[in-house]
Design a protein around this motif. Sequence first.
Motif, PDB file in Angstrom:
ATOM      1  N   HIS A   5       0.852  -1.196   0.000  1.00 17.27           N
ATOM      2  CA  HIS A   5       0.000   0.000   0.000  1.00 17.27           C
ATOM      3  C   HIS A   5       0.877   1.232   0.000  1.00 17.27           C
ATOM      4  N   LEU A   6       0.424   2.250  -0.740  1.00 19.52           N
ATOM      5  CA  LEU A   6       1.113   3.547  -0.763  1.00 19.52           C
ATOM      6  C   LEU A   6       0.044   4.624  -0.849  1.00 19.52           C
ATOM      7  N   TRP A   7      -0.128   5.360   0.243  1.00 17.70           N
ATOM      8  CA  TRP A   7      -1.171   6.377   0.334  1.00 17.70           C
ATOM      9  C   TRP A   7      -0.553   7.721   0.697  1.00 17.70           C
ATOM     10  N   ARG A   8      -1.001   8.769   0.061  1.00 10.26           N
ATOM     11  CA  ARG A   8      -0.601  10.125   0.428  1.00 10.26           C
ATOM     12  C   ARG A   8      -1.377  10.548   1.659  1.00 10.26           C
ATOM     13  N   VAL A   9      -0.742  11.203   2.604  1.00  8.52           N
ATOM     14  CA  VAL A   9      -1.418  11.816   3.750  1.00  8.52           C
ATOM     15  C   VAL A   9      -1.924  13.176   3.283  1.00  8.52           C
ATOM     16  N   VAL A  10      -3.218  13.394   3.422  1.00  9.37           N
ATOM     17  CA  VAL A  10      -3.841  14.600   2.868  1.00  9.37           C
ATOM     18  C   VAL A  10      -3.170  15.868   3.417  1.00  9.37           C
ATOM     19  N   GLY A  11      -2.756  16.720   2.493  1.00  5.46           N
ATOM     20  CA  GLY A  11      -2.208  18.018   2.871  1.00  5.46           C
ATOM     21  C   GLY A  11      -0.769  17.993   3.339  1.00  5.46           C
ATOM     22  N   GLN A  12      -0.099  16.856   3.241  1.00  5.55           N
ATOM     23  CA  GLN A  12       1.284  16.772   3.725  1.00  5.55           C
ATOM     24  C   GLN A  12       2.154  16.044   2.706  1.00  5.55           C
ATOM     25  N   TYR A  13       3.460  16.350   2.714  1.00  2.06           N
ATOM     26  CA  TYR A  13       4.398  15.607   1.869  1.00  2.06           C
ATOM     27  C   TYR A  13       4.821  14.380   2.662  1.00  2.06           C
ATOM     28  N   SER A  14       3.849  13.506   2.853  1.00  6.03           N
ATOM     29  CA  SER A  14       4.007  12.312   3.687  1.00  6.03           C
ATOM     30  C   SER A  14       3.224  11.183   3.049  1.00  6.03           C
ATOM     31  N   ASN A  15       3.652   9.976   3.352  1.00  5.05           N
ATOM     32  CA  ASN A  15       2.854   8.830   2.925  1.00  5.05           C
ATOM     33  C   ASN A  15       2.734   7.820   4.044  1.00  5.05           C
ATOM     34  N   ILE A  16       1.672   7.023   3.942  1.00  2.00           N
ATOM     35  CA  ILE A  16       1.482   5.855   4.795  1.00  2.00           C
ATOM     36  C   ILE A  16       1.592   4.649   3.874  1.00  2.00           C
ATOM     37  N   SER A  17       2.462   3.741   4.222  1.00  2.00           N
ATOM     38  CA  SER A  17       2.712   2.583   3.375  1.00  2.00           C
ATOM     39  C   SER A  17       2.647   1.308   4.189  1.00  2.00           C
ATOM     40  N   VAL A  18       2.371   0.203   3.489  1.00  2.00           N
ATOM     41  CA  VAL A  18       2.489  -1.127   4.075  1.00  2.00           C
ATOM     42  C   VAL A  18       3.430  -1.928   3.178  1.00  2.00           C
ATOM     43  N   PHE A  19       4.415  -2.540   3.804  1.00  2.00           N
ATOM     44  CA  PHE A  19       5.385  -3.370   3.087  1.00  2.00           C
ATOM     45  C   PHE A  19       5.246  -4.821   3.535  1.00  2.00           C
ATOM     46  N   ASP A  20       5.449  -5.729   2.594  1.00  2.00           N
ATOM     47  CA  ASP A  20       5.464  -7.161   2.892  1.00  2.00           C
ATOM     48  C   ASP A  20       6.870  -7.678   2.576  1.00  2.00           C
ATOM     49  N   VAL A  21       7.643  -7.890   3.629  1.00  2.00           N
ATOM     50  CA  VAL A  21       9.044  -8.297   3.477  1.00  2.00           C
ATOM     51  C   VAL A  21       9.333  -9.501   4.379  1.00  2.00           C
ATOM     52  N   ALA A  22      10.504 -10.095   4.221  1.00  2.00           N
ATOM     53  CA  ALA A  22      10.832 -11.308   4.980  1.00  2.00           C
ATOM     54  C   ALA A  22      11.009 -11.011   6.466  1.00  2.00           C
ATOM     55  N   ASP A  23      11.672  -9.917   6.775  1.00  2.00           N
ATOM     56  CA  ASP A  23      11.999  -9.640   8.183  1.00  2.00           C
ATOM     57  C   ASP A  23      12.413  -8.175   8.363  1.00  2.00           C
ATOM     58  N   ALA A  24      12.740  -7.821   9.586  1.00  2.00           N
ATOM     59  CA  ALA A  24      13.094  -6.433   9.905  1.00  2.00           C
ATOM     60  C   ALA A  24      14.353  -5.983   9.173  1.00  2.00           C
TER      61      ALA A  24
END
Length: 96
Positions: A42-61
């Motif tokens: 997932h890659l979403w813009r935060v309204v009104g900010q140069y920011s995003n909220i993302s979800v990543f699916d990876v093997a580990d930290a």
Amino acid sequence: MLFHVRMDVGVPHDLDPDVRAELVATEKARALELQRAGTWVHLWRVVGQYSNISVFDVADATEMHDLLWSLPLFPYMQVQVTALTEHPSALSAQEP
Ligand SMILES: O=C(O)C[C@H]1C=CC(=O)O1
């Protein structure tokens, strides 16, 4: 393993416009590549900010860490990372 990531981008105002454009274009290409690979879910813009909220699916930290550090805009980001696990009340966690 899923991670929720918030990226707040703060590119310096005095950065050369051509350098900035190149950074943003390279970041976009990398983001598209990782989305097509199913890693950047997932890659979403935060309204009104140069920011995003993302979800990543990876093997580990470690993979999450390395991926974030490899992003072209990483030097200009504040990053907050939250590891996610299944919620027992989620539909996906129910017995069939
Ligand atoms: O714009 C941003 O939020 C920063 C970064 C994330 C994807 C991308 O293309 O740039």
